[in-house]
Design an enzyme around this catalytic site. Structure first.
Site, PDB file in Angstrom:
ATOM      1  N   GLU A 173      -6.445  -7.783  -0.726  1.00 42.34           N
ATOM      2  CA  GLU A 173      -6.985  -7.521   0.630  1.00 42.34           C
ATOM      3  C   GLU A 173      -8.319  -7.498   0.569  1.00 42.34           C
ATOM      4  O   GLU A 173      -8.982  -6.205   0.651  1.00 42.34           O
ATOM      5  CB  GLU A 173      -6.425  -6.547   1.463  1.00 42.34           C
ATOM      6  CG  GLU A 173      -4.972  -6.787   1.515  1.00 42.34           C
ATOM      7  CD  GLU A 173      -4.344  -5.772   2.515  1.00 42.34           C
ATOM      8  OE1 GLU A 173      -5.203  -4.855   3.237  1.00 42.34           O
ATOM      9  OE2 GLU A 173      -3.015  -5.613   3.080  1.00 42.34           O
TER      10      GLU A 173
ATOM     11  N   GLU B 116       0.803  -1.242  -0.001  1.00 43.41           N
ATOM     12  CA  GLU B 116      -0.020  -0.041   0.071  1.00 43.41           C
ATOM     13  C   GLU B 116       0.886   1.277   0.105  1.00 43.41           C
ATOM     14  O   GLU B 116       0.637   2.211   0.771  1.00 43.41           O
ATOM     15  CB  GLU B 116      -0.965   0.013   1.403  1.00 43.41           C
ATOM     16  CG  GLU B 116      -1.973  -1.054   1.122  1.00 43.41           C
ATOM     17  CD  GLU B 116      -3.060  -1.189   2.046  1.00 43.41           C
ATOM     18  OE1 GLU B 116      -4.368  -1.226   1.768  1.00 43.41           O
ATOM     19  OE2 GLU B 116      -3.044  -0.736   3.251  1.00 43.41           O
TER      20      GLU B 116
END
Length: 581
Positions: free
Chosen positions: A234, A158
């Site tokens: 995710e 991320e």
């Protein structure tokens, strides 16, 4: 041997379309003797792949160390995945977030405050390359084209939520390839245009992280990933908890509907998480977006498999969804039987302030050091100096809890979460301060910050110097037991070390009920269970069956506040606290 590639529309396994149905299962949050059980339960839910992060700071607690033993044996974990007939995704970071202490970045890395954080700074990159060499020496032989289970390896984590340094990302890619990783490389970011643009590079397969609004978020991902398979790497199946708040839960029916929408769109998925496990010891992280919020010991996450490895309603709902698209093998695991319920008296108190030398050796420092200046970097430190009179004691910043005593008597407690850093001293005398690190920030701009009493100490504005420093080693319980073994007659004030002896017929999961205790940590037969705190929501510490012996067992508790119950109570199952509903 097999070949895994990225095609025009699909992942391809030996040239045939292959949908990745994965679930996060962090080996470092599960006792190693339970890895096979958790992997098998992933397979029985219909998953074909297991994903794991790799925590740099757990493997390398100090420079020059890389531990691959016991619960950190990544090689064994990947072999068990393969033996179960499943594939693997490895996400080595170097930053992992994961609500893990420091996001996986080791504290020693930032002893030099000029070292970069997640950017192309030479000293940071040198350390990262050394770390990746160790990880990929384990991972490379397990790649699918070499007969192993690893299909994908992720670069960073991320990154678009943190920075946009392409030179840094390119350096990670180059070193990953140089270390022998030839499977496809991926990135993951939240599905916004800004984050997806900043967090990826040409040649890296972009994936997204989300748990709802599937069509909208896949469309955003497709704008940034014009070809190849869509993947939510995710898919948030639940959420984590922090001390002082409620236990987060999400609807099994609503989560299953979102998973159905994702699979109906033809996307691949990695459930975050399939099984959360436990932040054993002092491994939990924290958030600080203006208020410090440490993460609980339990990483149950309201996942399909609960903290103790038992299937939940979400497990069965997800299994039913997956069965609409793929074969689901075998039968689901049966419900878990209740655990043994019993009490054991706490005994043999050893008060820390009465016998500090039993817990370690004092070090002399002129200026007040932060934890990061000490080797190894401690989690709990006792500080001592003399003050010559009454006045206002003030610290630059408390990270994260400071219990203050004068001549052995309590004066007050300062909490970082309350932005507290000063209190009044009624008289002079011997000043003792017990400082606890409750978890390093794992997300955002405060990554890499120091722990302890940061910025020194003053009394009425005058600097306090000449400190004795005693780091407490809490990786294992101190080998101290005094007294006649008589049970405590009632409550006892911390900081104090307590013991309990208990007999168990046969090894089984246990659930230590901490209701009525204050704040501290516990060990079972020397195994670090983790932190507890009366703030909740968590009310039980999970004791894995492999650390329980038939016959005699010992519990050790370091209580740093004031418990009101003088027994160790074991409950029938998890108690993770109140919810919003």
């Amino acid at each position: 041997m097999a070949e895994f590639t990225i095609g025009e529309h699909d992942f391809l396994l030996d040239g045939a379309p292959f949908r990745v149905l994965s679930g996060a299962l962090h080996y470092f949050r599960v006792h190693p003797d339970q890895w096979a059980d958790r992997i098998d339960k992933a397979r029985r839910m219909g998953l074909n792949t297991v994903e794991t992060y790799v925590p740099w700071n757990a493997h390398a607690p100090e420079p020059g160390v890389f531990d691959l033993s016991g619960g950190l044996d990544l090689d064994r974990f990947l072999r068990l995945v393969a033996e179960a007939g499943m594939y693997a995704i490895v996400r080595p970071g170097p930053y992992i977030c994961a609500e893990w202490d420091g996001g996986g970045l080791p504290a020693w890395l930032f002893r030099d405050p000029t070292v970069g954080v997640r950017r192309a700074e030479p000293r940071y990159l040198d350390a990262v390359r050394g770390y990746l060499d160790h990880v990929h020496a384990v991972v490379a032989p397990h790649q699918v084209h070499r007969g192993g289970p690893v299909l994908l390896v992720q670069v960073e984590n991320e990154y678009g939520a943190f920075g946009d340094d392409e030179v840094y990302l390119k350096a990670l890619v180059e070193h990953t390839r140089a270390a022998g990783i030839t499977v496809p490389l991926t990135t993951v970011d939240q599905p916004t245009d800004e984050m997806l643009a900043a967090g990826g590079l040409p040649g890296l397969h972009r994936t997204a992280s989300f748990g709802s609004r599937v069509a909208e978020r896949l469309a955003t991902l497709r704008r940034h990933q014009p070809t190849g398979p869509l993947m939510c790497s995710e898919f948030w199946s639940g959420w984590f908890d922090h001390w002082g708040a409620h236990h987060h839960t999400t609807s099994a029916e609503e989560s299953a509907a979102e998973l159905d929408a994702l699979l109906a769109a033809g996307a691949s998925v990695n459930l975050y998480v399939f099984h959360g496990g436990t932040n054993f010891g002092t491994t939990s992280g924290a958030n600080d977006k203006g208020v410090y919020q440490p993460t609980t010991t339990s990483y149950d996450y309201d996942a399909p498999l609960d903290e103790a490895g038992h299937p939940t309603a979400k497990y069965h709902a997800f299994r039913e969804v997956i069965a609409r698209y793929h074969d689901v093998p075998g039968e689901p695991p049966p419900p878990a039987p209740p655990a043994p319920v019993f009490d054991a008296p706490l005994r043999d108190p050893v008060r820390l302030l009465d016998a500090p030398a039993l817990f370690g050796a004092w070090e002399r420092h002129d200026a007040l050091p932060v934890f990061d200046e000490l080797t190894p970097v401690p989690r709990v430190v006792l500080l001592r100096t003399a003050v010559d009179g009454p006045g206002v004691l003030c610290f630059g910043e408390v990270r994260d809890r400071a219990s203050v005593f004068l001549d052995g008597r309590p004066v007050g407690v300062l909490l970082r979460g309350n932005h507290e850093r000063a209190l009044g001293l009624p008289v002079g005398g011997e000043l003792l301060v017990l400082v606890e690190d409750d978890g390093r920030v794992n997300y955002g701009p405060r990554l890499g910050e120091a722990k302890g009493l940061v910025g020194g100490a003053t009394l009425d504005g005058r600097p306090l110097t000449g400190w004795d420093v005693l780091p407490l080693d809490v990786a294992a319980p101190p080998a101290i037991r005094v007294g006649d073994g008589a049970p405590l007659p009632g409550p006892v004030a911390g900081p104090v070390l307590l013991h309990a002896d208990l007999a168990v017929d046969e090894p089984a999961d246990l659930f230590l009920d901490t209701t009525g205790w204050g704040k501290g940590m516990a060990w079972f037969n020397g195994f670090a269970l983790g932190r507890y705190w009366s703030r909740g929501p968590q009310r039980t510490l999970y004791v894995p069956a492999p650390v329980v012996r038939a016959g005699h067992n010992e519990l050790v508790v370091l209580e740093t506040a004031t418990p009101t119950r003088a027994t160790a109570r074991f409950a029938a199952g998890l108690s993770l606290g109140h919810t919003e509903s």
